[in-house]
Design a protein around this motif. Structure first.
Motif, PDB file in Angstrom:
ATOM      1  N   UNK A  84      29.251  26.748  43.401  1.00  0.00           N
ATOM      2  CA  UNK A  84      27.836  26.880  43.065  1.00  0.00           C
ATOM      3  C   UNK A  84      27.324  25.671  42.298  1.00  0.00           C
ATOM      4  N   UNK A  85      28.218  24.993  41.592  1.00  0.00           N
ATOM      5  CA  UNK A  85      27.854  23.794  40.823  1.00  0.00           C
ATOM      6  C   UNK A  85      28.468  22.532  41.429  1.00  0.00           C
ATOM      7  N   UNK A  86      29.456  22.707  42.255  1.00  0.00           N
ATOM      8  CA  UNK A  86      30.257  21.615  42.799  1.00  0.00           C
ATOM      9  C   UNK A  86      29.481  20.851  43.882  1.00  0.00           C
ATOM     10  N   UNK A  87      29.463  19.544  43.782  1.00  0.00           N
ATOM     11  CA  UNK A  87      28.760  18.703  44.761  1.00  0.00           C
ATOM     12  C   UNK A  87      29.404  18.862  46.138  1.00  0.00           C
ATOM     13  N   UNK A  88      28.591  18.911  47.197  1.00  0.00           N
ATOM     14  CA  UNK A  88      29.137  19.175  48.531  1.00  0.00           C
ATOM     15  C   UNK A  88      30.144  18.128  49.022  1.00  0.00           C
ATOM     16  N   UNK A  89      29.902  16.851  48.718  1.00  0.00           N
ATOM     17  CA  UNK A  89      30.842  15.824  49.189  1.00  0.00           C
ATOM     18  C   UNK A  89      32.183  15.924  48.471  1.00  0.00           C
ATOM     19  N   UNK A  90      32.158  16.314  47.215  1.00  0.00           N
ATOM     20  CA  UNK A  90      33.409  16.497  46.471  1.00  0.00           C
ATOM     21  C   UNK A  90      34.158  17.705  47.010  1.00  0.00           C
ATOM     22  N   UNK A  91      33.451  18.800  47.262  1.00  0.00           N
ATOM     23  CA  UNK A  91      34.088  20.006  47.804  1.00  0.00           C
ATOM     24  C   UNK A  91      34.698  19.733  49.173  1.00  0.00           C
ATOM     25  N   UNK A  92      34.049  18.879  49.968  1.00  0.00           N
ATOM     26  CA  UNK A  92      34.517  18.623  51.327  1.00  0.00           C
ATOM     27  C   UNK A  92      35.650  17.602  51.398  1.00  0.00           C
ATOM     28  N   UNK A  93      35.634  16.599  50.504  1.00  0.00           N
ATOM     29  CA  UNK A  93      36.583  15.485  50.641  1.00  0.00           C
ATOM     30  C   UNK A  93      37.528  15.298  49.463  1.00  0.00           C
ATOM     31  N   UNK A  94      37.184  15.846  48.305  1.00  0.00           N
ATOM     32  CA  UNK A  94      37.971  15.584  47.104  1.00  0.00           C
ATOM     33  C   UNK A  94      37.635  14.243  46.473  1.00  0.00           C
ATOM     34  N   UNK A  95      36.612  13.545  47.010  1.00  0.00           N
ATOM     35  CA  UNK A  95      36.181  12.260  46.448  1.00  0.00           C
ATOM     36  C   UNK A  95      35.206  12.544  45.307  1.00  0.00           C
ATOM     37  N   UNK A  96      35.630  12.240  44.106  1.00  0.00           N
ATOM     38  CA  UNK A  96      34.874  12.525  42.900  1.00  0.00           C
ATOM     39  C   UNK A  96      34.199  11.249  42.410  1.00  0.00           C
ATOM     40  N   UNK A  97      32.891  11.320  42.183  1.00  0.00           N
ATOM     41  CA  UNK A  97      32.150  10.173  41.665  1.00  0.00           C
ATOM     42  C   UNK A  97      31.267  10.637  40.507  1.00  0.00           C
ATOM     43  N   UNK A  98      30.650   9.686  39.838  1.00  0.00           N
ATOM     44  CA  UNK A  98      29.709  10.029  38.784  1.00  0.00           C
ATOM     45  C   UNK A  98      28.556  10.863  39.356  1.00  0.00           C
ATOM     46  N   UNK A  99      28.211  10.629  40.618  1.00  0.00           N
ATOM     47  CA  UNK A  99      27.116  11.362  41.257  1.00  0.00           C
ATOM     48  C   UNK A  99      27.466  12.842  41.468  1.00  0.00           C
ATOM     49  N   UNK A 100      28.749  13.180  41.417  1.00  0.00           N
ATOM     50  CA  UNK A 100      29.148  14.597  41.502  1.00  0.00           C
ATOM     51  C   UNK A 100      28.620  15.350  40.287  1.00  0.00           C
ATOM     52  N   UNK A 101      28.679  14.721  39.111  1.00  0.00           N
ATOM     53  CA  UNK A 101      28.131  15.331  37.893  1.00  0.00           C
ATOM     54  C   UNK A 101      26.606  15.427  37.959  1.00  0.00           C
TER      55      UNK A 101
ATOM     56  N   UNK B 103      21.080  32.488  38.245  1.00  0.00           N
ATOM     57  CA  UNK B 103      22.418  31.923  38.114  1.00  0.00           C
ATOM     58  C   UNK B 103      22.805  31.159  39.371  1.00  0.00           C
ATOM     59  N   UNK B 104      23.664  30.171  39.206  1.00  0.00           N
ATOM     60  CA  UNK B 104      24.074  29.312  40.320  1.00  0.00           C
ATOM     61  C   UNK B 104      24.784  30.090  41.413  1.00  0.00           C
ATOM     62  N   UNK B 105      25.422  31.169  41.040  1.00  0.00           N
ATOM     63  CA  UNK B 105      26.140  31.989  42.008  1.00  0.00           C
ATOM     64  C   UNK B 105      25.887  33.450  41.680  1.00  0.00           C
ATOM     65  N   UNK B 106      25.430  34.201  42.664  1.00  0.00           N
ATOM     66  CA  UNK B 106      25.135  35.614  42.464  1.00  0.00           C
ATOM     67  C   UNK B 106      25.555  36.365  43.721  1.00  0.00           C
ATOM     68  N   UNK B 107      26.631  37.122  43.606  1.00  0.00           N
ATOM     69  CA  UNK B 107      27.173  37.852  44.754  1.00  0.00           C
ATOM     70  C   UNK B 107      26.264  38.987  45.211  1.00  0.00           C
ATOM     71  N   UNK B 108      25.250  39.354  44.417  1.00  0.00           N
ATOM     72  CA  UNK B 108      24.363  40.447  44.813  1.00  0.00           C
ATOM     73  C   UNK B 108      23.242  39.967  45.738  1.00  0.00           C
TER      74      UNK B 108
END
Length: 195
Positions: free
Chosen positions: A77-94, A110-115
């Protein structure tokens, strides 16, 4: 407890941006926080935010490297899509994570809501239809604000969210640019007497 007013919410967001900017551009070596989320932000008595839980933080890329390769960690819910997909972490992920926290701050959601309906558990997926047209931005405002916020500044804040959560990481702003935007937004305080 009373809901936080607009000016306090913006003060908190600006403080978070300053904290990330310090980690990215003043710390030597730079630090990628990697797990920015609302529950990792502590507030003091004056609502000054402090970033906490640096357990997932990583030193940023150095020399000629563009990213740090790492196992994907962080909060859905907070994780940048490119980081989630590739594991490549950059300052832009934050920066992406900051955009999500800012969206939470202004919307009260909230960023994630299962309801929420299936396929819309993530806040960004839920609000995406409202983000298409600026005329709909005000629908994102937290109902607990009771309309007590500067409408034009709210819309500019949504625009900042949008550029922070762009899918294309290089087109996201730096945290220094975000701090500049937050300085402008916080300078436009809500005055109930002037409304």
């Amino acid at each position: 407890m009373q809901p936080l007013d607009w000016n306090t919410r913006m003060k908190i967001a600006a403080g978070i941006a300053n904290g990330l900017n310090y980690l990215h551009h003043k710390a030597k070596p730079p630090v990628i926080y990697r797990d920015l989320k609302s529950s990792n932000i502590l507030l003091d008595d004056g609502f000054l935010p402090k970033l906490s839980d640096f357990g997932l933080a990583k030193f940023g890329p150095h020399e000629d490297k563009s990213h740090v390769s790492t196992r994907v960690m962080g909060t859905y819910g907070y994780c940048a899509p490119e980081y989630a997909a590739t594991g490549h972490l950059t300052l832009k992920s934050d920066v992406y994570s900051f955009g999500m926290v800012l969206l939470e701050i202004i919307s009260g959601l909230t960023a994630l809501d299962e309801t929420r309906v299936r396929g819309k558990h993530k806040l960004l997926d839920w609000v995406r239809p409202m983000l298409i047209d600026p005329k709909n931005f005000l629908q994102l405002a937290d109902k607990k604000l009771n309309g007590q916020f500067p409408k034009s500044v709210f819309c500019k804040t949504v625009e900042l969210v949008l550029i922070c959560v762009r899918d294309n990481a290089p087109s996201r702003p730096t945290m220094t640019e975000v701090v500049g935007a937050m300085d402008y937004l916080t300078s436009k305080k809500y005055d109930p007497c002037a409304a």
